[in-house]
Motif scaffolding. Structure first.
Motif, PDB file in Angstrom:
ATOM      1  N   CYS A 151       0.868  -1.184   0.000  1.00  0.00           N
ATOM      2  CA  CYS A 151       0.000   0.000   0.000  1.00  0.00           C
ATOM      3  C   CYS A 151       0.902   1.230   0.000  1.00  0.00           C
ATOM      4  O   CYS A 151       1.700   1.406   0.925  1.00  0.00           O
ATOM      5  CB  CYS A 151      -0.904   0.029   1.229  1.00  0.00           C
ATOM      6  SG  CYS A 151      -2.087  -1.329   1.305  1.00  0.00           S
ATOM      7  N   HIS A 170       9.019   0.062  13.628  1.00  0.00           N
ATOM      8  CA  HIS A 170       8.140  -0.734  12.775  1.00  0.00           C
ATOM      9  C   HIS A 170       6.745  -0.117  12.752  1.00  0.00           C
ATOM     10  O   HIS A 170       6.345   0.554  13.709  1.00  0.00           O
ATOM     11  CB  HIS A 170       8.041  -2.174  13.285  1.00  0.00           C
ATOM     12  CG  HIS A 170       9.346  -2.891  13.341  1.00  0.00           C
ATOM     13  ND1 HIS A 170      10.258  -2.697  14.374  1.00  0.00           N
ATOM     14  CD2 HIS A 170       9.913  -3.788  12.500  1.00  0.00           C
ATOM     15  CE1 HIS A 170      11.323  -3.453  14.159  1.00  0.00           C
ATOM     16  NE2 HIS A 170      11.147  -4.120  13.032  1.00  0.00           N
ATOM     17  N   ASP A 171       6.023  -0.373  11.662  1.00  0.00           N
ATOM     18  CA  ASP A 171       4.648   0.102  11.615  1.00  0.00           C
ATOM     19  C   ASP A 171       3.748  -0.884  12.350  1.00  0.00           C
ATOM     20  O   ASP A 171       4.221  -1.863  12.953  1.00  0.00           O
ATOM     21  CB  ASP A 171       4.201   0.346  10.173  1.00  0.00           C
ATOM     22  CG  ASP A 171       4.012  -0.938   9.369  1.00  0.00           C
ATOM     23  OD1 ASP A 171       4.151  -2.054   9.925  1.00  0.00           O
ATOM     24  OD2 ASP A 171       3.712  -0.832   8.157  1.00  0.00           O
ATOM     25  N   GLU A 172       2.449  -0.637  12.304  1.00  0.00           N
ATOM     26  CA  GLU A 172       1.528  -1.469  13.076  1.00  0.00           C
ATOM     27  C   GLU A 172       1.427  -2.885  12.544  1.00  0.00           C
ATOM     28  O   GLU A 172       0.923  -3.780  13.225  1.00  0.00           O
ATOM     29  CB  GLU A 172       0.155  -0.796  13.110  1.00  0.00           C
ATOM     30  CG  GLU A 172       0.183   0.521  13.894  1.00  0.00           C
ATOM     31  CD  GLU A 172      -1.151   1.240  13.906  1.00  0.00           C
ATOM     32  OE1 GLU A 172      -1.926   1.057  12.935  1.00  0.00           O
ATOM     33  OE2 GLU A 172      -1.412   1.971  14.875  1.00  0.00           O
ATOM     34  N   ASP A 173       1.909  -3.113  11.321  1.00  0.00           N
ATOM     35  CA  ASP A 173       1.930  -4.460  10.750  1.00  0.00           C
ATOM     36  C   ASP A 173       3.294  -5.127  10.904  1.00  0.00           C
ATOM     37  O   ASP A 173       3.525  -6.219  10.371  1.00  0.00           O
ATOM     38  CB  ASP A 173       1.556  -4.407   9.270  1.00  0.00           C
ATOM     39  CG  ASP A 173       0.129  -3.932   9.053  1.00  0.00           C
ATOM     40  OD1 ASP A 173      -0.750  -4.313   9.856  1.00  0.00           O
ATOM     41  OD2 ASP A 173      -0.108  -3.177   8.091  1.00  0.00           O
ATOM     42  N   GLY A 174       4.209  -4.454  11.613  1.00  0.00           N
ATOM     43  CA  GLY A 174       5.525  -5.019  11.827  1.00  0.00           C
ATOM     44  C   GLY A 174       6.522  -4.757  10.717  1.00  0.00           C
ATOM     45  O   GLY A 174       7.628  -5.316  10.729  1.00  0.00           O
ATOM     46  N   GLN A 175       6.173  -3.900   9.758  1.00  0.00           N
ATOM     47  CA  GLN A 175       7.085  -3.597   8.659  1.00  0.00           C
ATOM     48  C   GLN A 175       8.142  -2.581   9.111  1.00  0.00           C
ATOM     49  O   GLN A 175       7.849  -1.645   9.853  1.00  0.00           O
ATOM     50  CB  GLN A 175       6.309  -3.037   7.473  1.00  0.00           C
ATOM     51  CG  GLN A 175       5.272  -4.000   6.902  1.00  0.00           C
ATOM     52  CD  GLN A 175       5.880  -5.298   6.432  1.00  0.00           C
ATOM     53  OE1 GLN A 175       6.832  -5.303   5.641  1.00  0.00           O
ATOM     54  NE2 GLN A 175       5.354  -6.416   6.920  1.00  0.00           N
ATOM     55  N   ARG A 220      10.527   0.417   9.515  1.00  0.00           N
ATOM     56  CA  ARG A 220      10.407   1.835   9.191  1.00  0.00           C
ATOM     57  C   ARG A 220      11.603   2.661   9.681  1.00  0.00           C
ATOM     58  O   ARG A 220      11.782   3.796   9.239  1.00  0.00           O
ATOM     59  CB  ARG A 220       9.104   2.410   9.790  1.00  0.00           C
ATOM     60  CG  ARG A 220       7.837   1.784   9.195  1.00  0.00           C
ATOM     61  CD  ARG A 220       7.695   2.111   7.743  1.00  0.00           C
ATOM     62  NE  ARG A 220       6.523   1.530   7.101  1.00  0.00           N
ATOM     63  CZ  ARG A 220       6.552   0.485   6.281  1.00  0.00           C
ATOM     64  NH1 ARG A 220       7.710  -0.101   6.018  1.00  0.00           N
ATOM     65  NH2 ARG A 220       5.447   0.040   5.721  1.00  0.00           N
ATOM     66  N   SER A 264       6.170   2.183  15.940  1.00  0.00           N
ATOM     67  CA  SER A 264       6.579   1.707  17.257  1.00  0.00           C
ATOM     68  C   SER A 264       8.104   1.655  17.300  1.00  0.00           C
ATOM     69  O   SER A 264       8.732   1.123  16.383  1.00  0.00           O
ATOM     70  CB  SER A 264       6.006   0.313  17.519  1.00  0.00           C
ATOM     71  OG  SER A 264       4.590   0.358  17.561  1.00  0.00           O
ATOM     72  N   SER A 321      11.961  -5.440   1.641  1.00  0.00           N
ATOM     73  CA  SER A 321      11.062  -6.588   1.568  1.00  0.00           C
ATOM     74  C   SER A 321      11.718  -7.919   1.907  1.00  0.00           C
ATOM     75  O   SER A 321      11.059  -8.840   2.363  1.00  0.00           O
ATOM     76  CB  SER A 321      10.472  -6.682   0.158  1.00  0.00           C
ATOM     77  OG  SER A 321      11.514  -6.863  -0.798  1.00  0.00           O
TER      78      SER A 321
END
Length: 262
Positions: free
Chosen positions: A134, A187-192, A194, A144, A171
């Motif tokens: 996205c 990390h973002d809220e999906d654990g990616q 950042r 986080s 990725s």
């Protein structure tokens, strides 16, 4: 009575453009750092094509790779990142700077010579940086922050909401980068991933979000302030700096380089 200001030099790596909002924010941030924090950064823009020249960023007190990818020279940006990493020069990479910091580390530290940035090489067999599921262009999102990290000490919180303007991110091969010493501290809220940092380096921090876009530019983001403090620490005692290959922020950027108060 006169007051002493803390002065350092910073190489701004990127293909500057009045159409890139983060670039237009730079003079505001420099002015605010000088006025609010008495941290004066003597800033020089170095185009990506020039950043790969021998010694292009050597002698600067900080290197900041700014957004604006695809850069005209991927190799030039990677060379600037490598010099900062290997020679202990305080480094900040934002958006495209984050992506290329990971790319440089993967190739030159992890031995992943074939990894690529899909924006620069859409047909690459092994992209480290790929289109995000996205797009984050124009988005704000929560990040986080890992406890005990440089990012936490800089931001002062375990959670922050940041602004993005990007469509690419890391990725694959992340475990390999971790195994070779890179720390993913945000990390973002999906654990990616950042935020990334390099423990043991005087100051090496990179974020996929753009701290330049925080607020209206009158109060620099903590990451920008931390880079300025690290640059000043690097400059003390002040060395004699060689002539710079880049152009100062004067002119198109219009930022004052020194502030004197009485």
């Amino acid at each position: 009575m006169g007051h002493t200001t803390n002065t350092a030099t910073v190489a701004l790596i990127g293909d500057r453009s009045p159409h890139v909002v983060s670039h237009a924010r730079v003079p505001l941030l420099l002015e605010a750092l000088a006025e609010r924090d008495r941290l004066v950064l003597d800033a020089y823009w170095i185009p990506s094509e020039d950043a790969g020249a021998e010694g292009a960023v050597r002698g600067f007190d900080a290197v900041w790779v700014l957004p604006g990818s695809p850069y005209r020279s991927e190799a030039g940006v990677l060379a600037a990142v490598r010099t900062a990493r290997e020679e202990g020069i305080p480094f900040l990479g934002t958006c495209g700077g984050f992506q290329h910091a990971l790319l440089e580390f993967a190739r030159n530290v992890c031995g992943l010579a074939g990894v690529a940035h899909a924006e620069n090489d859409p047909d690459a067999a092994d992209p480290l940086i790929e289109p995000l599921a996205c797009s984050l262009v124009g988005h704000e999102a929560a990040v986080s922050i890992e406890p005990g990290s440089l990012a936490e000490s800089v931001i002062g919180s375990r959670r922050t909401v940041e602004r993005y303007f990007c469509a690419y991110g890391p990725s694959r091969h992340l475990d390999t980068l971790r195994a070779h010493g890179l720390r993913f501290s945000g990390h973002d809220e999906d654990g990616q991933v950042r935020v990334a940092e390099l423990p043991g380096h005087p100051f090496f921090l990179a974020s996929l979000f753009q701290p330049e876009l925080s607020g209206d530019g009158s109060r620099p983001h903590p990451m920008v302030r931390a880079l300025a403090r690290a640059a000043v620490a690097h400059a003390a005692p002040e060395p004699t700096h060689p002539a710079r290959a880049g152009s100062r922020t004067d002119g198109f950027m219009g930022a004052p380089q020194t502030v004197v108060t009485t």
